[in-house]
Design an enzyme around this catalytic site. Structure first.
Site, PDB file in Angstrom:
ATOM      1  CB  THR A  18      -0.877   0.051   1.265  1.00 12.44           C
ATOM      2  OG1 THR A  18      -0.003   0.109   2.394  1.00 12.44           O
ATOM      3  CG2 THR A  18      -1.773  -1.163   1.381  1.00 12.44           C
ATOM      4  CD  GLU A  28      -5.329  -2.254   2.057  1.00 15.64           C
ATOM      5  OE1 GLU A  28      -5.634  -1.743   0.961  1.00 15.64           O
ATOM      6  OE2 GLU A  28      -4.744  -1.634   2.956  1.00 15.64           O
ATOM      7  CE  LYS A  82     -14.543  13.078  12.636  1.00 14.59           C
ATOM      8  NZ  LYS A  82     -13.157  12.722  12.419  1.00 14.59           N
ATOM      9  CD1 TRP A 127     -18.629  14.122  11.288  1.00 10.72           C
ATOM     10  CD2 TRP A 127     -18.550  12.226  10.094  1.00 10.72           C
ATOM     11  NE1 TRP A 127     -18.109  13.142  12.087  1.00 10.72           N
ATOM     12  CE2 TRP A 127     -18.039  11.970  11.384  1.00 10.72           C
ATOM     13  CE3 TRP A 127     -18.590  11.189   9.169  1.00 10.72           C
ATOM     14  CZ2 TRP A 127     -17.579  10.725  11.772  1.00 10.72           C
ATOM     15  CZ3 TRP A 127     -18.135   9.944   9.551  1.00 10.72           C
ATOM     16  CH2 TRP A 127     -17.624   9.704  10.843  1.00 10.72           C
TER      17      TRP A 127
HETATM   18  P1  AMP Z   1      -5.172   2.140  -2.951  1.00 11.30           P
HETATM   19  O1  AMP Z   1      -5.042   0.976  -2.063  1.00 11.30           O
HETATM   20  O2  AMP Z   1      -3.910   2.918  -3.112  1.00 11.30           O
HETATM   21  O3  AMP Z   1      -5.775   1.759  -4.258  1.00 11.30           O
HETATM   22  O4  AMP Z   1      -6.172   3.168  -2.241  1.00 11.30           O
HETATM   23  C1  AMP Z   1      -7.472   2.780  -1.873  1.00 11.30           C
HETATM   24  C2  AMP Z   1      -8.262   3.982  -1.468  1.00 11.30           C
HETATM   25  O5  AMP Z   1      -8.413   4.880  -2.568  1.00 11.30           O
HETATM   26  C3  AMP Z   1      -9.673   3.678  -1.038  1.00 11.30           C
HETATM   27  O6  AMP Z   1      -9.761   3.222   0.287  1.00 11.30           O
HETATM   28  C4  AMP Z   1     -10.368   5.015  -1.250  1.00 11.30           C
HETATM   29  O7  AMP Z   1     -10.137   5.892  -0.169  1.00 11.30           O
HETATM   30  C5  AMP Z   1      -9.659   5.558  -2.472  1.00 11.30           C
HETATM   31  N1  AMP Z   1     -10.456   5.304  -3.672  1.00 11.30           N
HETATM   32  C6  AMP Z   1     -10.292   4.352  -4.594  1.00 11.30           C
HETATM   33  N2  AMP Z   1     -11.208   4.464  -5.576  1.00 11.30           N
HETATM   34  C7  AMP Z   1     -11.993   5.514  -5.263  1.00 11.30           C
HETATM   35  C8  AMP Z   1     -13.129   6.148  -5.863  1.00 11.30           C
HETATM   36  N3  AMP Z   1     -13.644   5.754  -7.022  1.00 11.30           N
HETATM   37  N4  AMP Z   1     -13.664   7.213  -5.215  1.00 11.30           N
HETATM   38  C9  AMP Z   1     -13.171   7.659  -4.047  1.00 11.30           C
HETATM   39  N5  AMP Z   1     -12.098   7.121  -3.445  1.00 11.30           N
HETATM   40  C10 AMP Z   1     -11.516   6.061  -4.036  1.00 11.30           C
END
Ligand code: AMP
Length: 544
Positions: A184, A329, A441, A446
């Site tokens: 990640t 994940e 907040k 929110w």
């Molecule tokens: P990653 O593991 O780097 O792909 O990041 C995952 C995170 O990216 C998720 O938990 C979201 O917070 C954000 N994310 C992924 N796709 C979207 C989406 N279409 N809209 C908003 N947030 C997203």
């Protein structure tokens, strides 16, 4: 009693074997680091992947060994994906955009034995070479015989595979064996590894390929802009092989001009990437008054896709936007925004509004939202809470980390807490309102930073926008809007704030606007809010 079907383990090698045998003529086109185009077929790709497999076995690579890649989307990276996993080793895609210290941490943490590296990233490795404790040799993904480097133990990839046989029997083993590893891009603490299995990769590819997923068929020409070093390019190399779809890899060239040229030259029908890439593409099309007639669908995810982007794609370019939400994940796709049968008669405007949500789950994922006490919240499209997921594509633990991460609900079911805050509507469409860390907040209520950002980028003079919480003596936190203007425009604070009138609740209105030249991004193209919060830590909102 067991079923009486033939037992074939779901292995990654089966996808490439299938592609060669049934769609061997389909093309894989790659823009290389030097700008040239490389073109071959799945048949050729399988041959070279088998040569790589022979070379890896000779090097003494064992099942479960980790082999790292620092590479763009090209045919050689594709061969590494399949060659490494095919022999039972683990293909560890390292994100080269991370800081050098994070790269060496990740390579050491994974104990990568060998690395496959594009020329572009050789200087990074030259700088951190001394810190790498497990790497035995580096293979540079180049055909350039004159390439030289200060690296100690290295060889060109082409010379590694050149004299190897094109015959190789892919080994059979348990489909639950690990196949690939992705870290990640955590904005806090050290990156954490997610280890996928052959089984999870195939199950993900099956569901993601379907019409209500990415919708990939053999007739598609797929341009994966999302990097192969970011969650396996959302599974596209596997999905395309399964379908035998033509692939067009963009290499390092992801600017608007290069992407548009590839779309038009290769007649791409489907592409996928983060919103930042698409805002570059749309700007370029606008500036040059160009069109992209072959493109039918673009999958946008990784960050929230603004409604304005969906509208421009659809109305100006007749391109359907499908928003996807996922996480490293989750292998990574969790939801995709494709219409349900009862929504097909909506007007274009209603569809565009709906498409700004993150969508409904793919088969194999279950989700729910909960309040602070762990109680499930209703699917009314209004209540928002922490988003939890479960299913065969969801990780159960981070790589080489003992700390349990799943949480048990009141029915003793295990769930993964995504860290996202969302609503779910009666049709099962999930809508992310924020990362839990980013929500504002204000007096205990929110405010969604994403919704304010999406409203701001709908203004024609706004290139990019980020909203963070700024300290407020009465309300604790209030929204501060940070904006990058499009070049040549002269947008003022009041004009932008007036634009919010009637689009968001009055009390959501940002308290102030700051114009800056560039918004910082993470290595995967998301807005780096931790940096913005640091930069604006002492920011004083105007008194009202
Ligand atoms: P990653 O593991 O780097 O792909 O990041 C995952 C995170 O990216 C998720 O938990 C979201 O917070 C954000 N994310 C992924 N796709 C979207 C989406 N279409 N809209 C908003 N947030 C997203």
């Amino acid at each position: 009693m067991f079923g009486q079907m033939m037992e074939f383990p779901l292995l990654i090698s089966t996808m490439l074997t299938h592609a060669e045998r049934y769609t061997g003529e389909a093309e894989i086109v790659s823009r290389m680091v030097d700008g040239s185009l490389h073109r071959y077929t799945y048949r050729d790709a399988h041959k070279r992947t088998k040569q790589l497999a022979n070379a890896l076995v000779k090097l003494g690579v064992n099942q479960g060994d980790r082999i790292g890649t620092l590479a763009w989307n090209t045919h050689r990276h594709f061969e590494a994906y399949f060659g490494i996993a095919g022999i039972g080793a683990i293909s560890h895609t390292v994100n080269p955009r991370l800081f050098p210290e994070q790269i060496s941490y990740i390579i050491n943490h994974a104990s990568d034995r060998f690395l496959f590296v594009d020329e572009t990233f050789v200087p990074t490795l030259e700088a951190i070479g001394d810190q790498l404790t497990s790497v035995e040799k580096i293979f540079v993904l180049t055909a350039n015989e004159n390439f030289s480097t200060k690296l100690k133990n290295w060889e060109p990839y082409e010379s590694l595979i050149k004299n190897e046989s094109t015959e190789f029997e892919w080994p059979q083993f348990d489909e639950r064996s690990a196949s690939s590893l992705c870290y990640t891009s955590g904005t806090t603490g050290n990156p954490k590894g997610v280890l996928y299995s052959h089984r999870s990769t195939l199950l993900h590819a099956y569901t993601a390929a379907m019409p209500d997923g990415l919708g990939v068929s053999n007739r598609d020409v797929v341009l994966p802009v999302v990097p192969m070093f970011h969650v396996n390019a959302w599974g596209l190399p596997y999905i395309c092989s399964m379908m035998g779809a033509k692939i067009v890899f963009p290499g390092p060239f992801m600017d608007g001009a290069s992407i548009c040229q590839l779309i038009n030259d290769e007649k791409a029908t489907l592409s996928a990437g983060v919103p930042t890439i698409w805002s570059g593409v749309l700007n370029y099309l606008d500036e040059k008054k160009l069109s992209i007639p072959s493109l039918k669908r673009v999958v946008i995810g990784g960050s929230a896709c603004p409604e304005a982007m969906i509208r421009t794609f659809l109305k100006k370019h007749q391109v359907d936007v499908v928003q996807g939400w996922g996480m490293t994940e989750l292998s990574p796709l969790g939801t995709m925004n494709t219409l349900k049968a009862n929504q097909t008669s909506l007007t274009d405007d209603e569809k565009i509004k709906l498409k700004a949500k993150q969508g409904r789950v793919l088969f194999g994922i279950d989700m729910k939202i909960i309040d602070e006490t762990g109680d499930e919240l209703p699917w009314d499209g209004k209540a928002f809470g922490d988003l939890l997921v479960r299913g065969p594509n969801v990780l159960s633990n981070y790589f080489q980390n003992e700390d349990p991460i799943l949480i048990k609900d009141k029915n003793n079911q295990e769930w993964f807490a995504t860290g996202d805050v969302a609503t779910i509507d009666p049709d099962g469409f999930m809508h992310i309102t924020d990362r839990s860390k980013d929500v504002i907040k204000s007096g205990g209520e929110w405010i969604s930073s994403i919704e304010l950002e999406n409203t701001a980028v709908a203004h024609p003079d706004v290139l990019e926008a980020a909203v963070i919480a700024a300290y407020h003596p009465k309300w604790e936190e209030r929204p501060l809007l940070i904006v990058v203007k499009k070049s040549g425009t002269n947008l003022q604070k009041d004009e932008l704030l007036n634009f919010f009138d009637g689009k968001v609740a009055k009390w959501w209105m940002p308290d102030d606007v700051v114009f800056i030249d560039e918004i910082p991004h993470t290595a995967t193209g998301k807005i780096l809010k931790t940096k913005l919060r640091e930069d604006f830590r002492d920011y004083k909102l105007p008194e009202k």
